[in-house]
Design an enzyme around this catalytic site. Structure first.
Site: not given
Ligand code: SAM
Length: 226
Positions: A65
């Site tokens: 993000s």
């Molecule tokens: N904050 C993170 C960073 O600093 O890189 C970025 C996170 S990214 C916007 C959102 C993440 O949520 C993705 O890697 C995605 O695979 C994960 N995600 C989506 N649904 C999920 C779930 N049900 N359980 C775990 N992770 C999940």
């Protein structure tokens, strides 16, 4: 950790312009941003953009993000240093590293094994020992480790998942984006006994939360078309 001096310079500028310049005022949060080398969490071809004011693509079709949004979500958790924290959606592990600087214990869960492996390697290269990264569906939390003083979800849920609320301690905070492919808002929930208060903070744009309490592929795609 040794790094080229240009990265520290860029990091300081990012903190001053993108964070302090936009009312990120919590000094512990600002110090954590100064301490964590963001260039280690982005794809190697994007290292020159690591401190830009934007999200970036990472593996598995996901994103790291925008720094300001990471800072805002972190500030909203109001961490004092001793908390047990759950992060849903480890992604690159960047926010995980920040949380590790600010809390006592961080449990982070990610759906994609590729990201879990990369994040674990990066976090351990930084010597962060108060973090555990799990592979799995975090949309229903991490019941074996609950309760948590703070929970942060970094992917948009169709509605706030009740299991995440249930895994908060009394006074615990949950920050997450809620909405669909077209419109999302960052929400802050606080538990008071059996009651939960929430406020909408700002409009945001996140990738979908998948899994049991998240979006199906079709549901997310349909929301794009309506
Ligand atoms: N904050 C993170 C960073 O600093 O890189 C970025 C996170 S990214 C916007 C959102 C993440 O949520 C993705 O890697 C995605 O695979 C994960 N995600 C989506 N649904 C999920 C779930 N049900 N359980 C775990 N992770 C999940």
């Amino acid at each position: 950790m040794k790094e080229a001096p240009k990265y520290l310079k860029r990091r300081k500028r990012m903190v001053a312009e993108q964070l302090e310049g936009r009312r990120i005022v919590n000094q512990r949060v600002l110090d954590a941003f100064l301490a964590v080398p963001r260039q280690l969490f982005v794809n190697s071809e994007d290292q020159s953009k690591a401190y830009h004011d934007q999200p970036l693509r990472i593996a598995a079709g996901q994103t790291i993000s925008q720094p300001y949004i990471v800072a805002l979500m972190t500030q909203l958790l109001n961490l004092q240093g001793e908390e047990k924290v759950l992060e849903v959606g480890t992604g690159s592990g960047y926010q995980t590293a920040l949380l590790a600087h600010l809390a006592g214990e961080v449990h982070s869960i990610e759906l994609h094994l590729e990201l879990v492996k990369q994040a674990k390697a990066t976090l351990s290269s930084l010597g962060l020992e108060n973090v555990r990264v799990y592979e799995g569906d975090g949309s229903h939390g991490l019941p074996d480790e609950a309760p948590f003083d703070a929970i942060l979800a970094a992917a948009a849920a169709p509605r706030v998942p009740q299991p995440l609320l249930d895994q908060l301690t009394n006074g615990g905070r949950l920050i997450l984006p809620v909405g669909d492919a077209q419109q999302q808002v960052l929400q802050r929930w606080v538990r008071y006994g059996d009651k939960f208060n929430f406020e909408d903070v700002v409009p945001v744009a996140f990738v979908p939360l998948r899994g049991e309490q998240g979006w199906s592929k079709e549901g997310w795609e349909d929301s794009r078309d309506t």
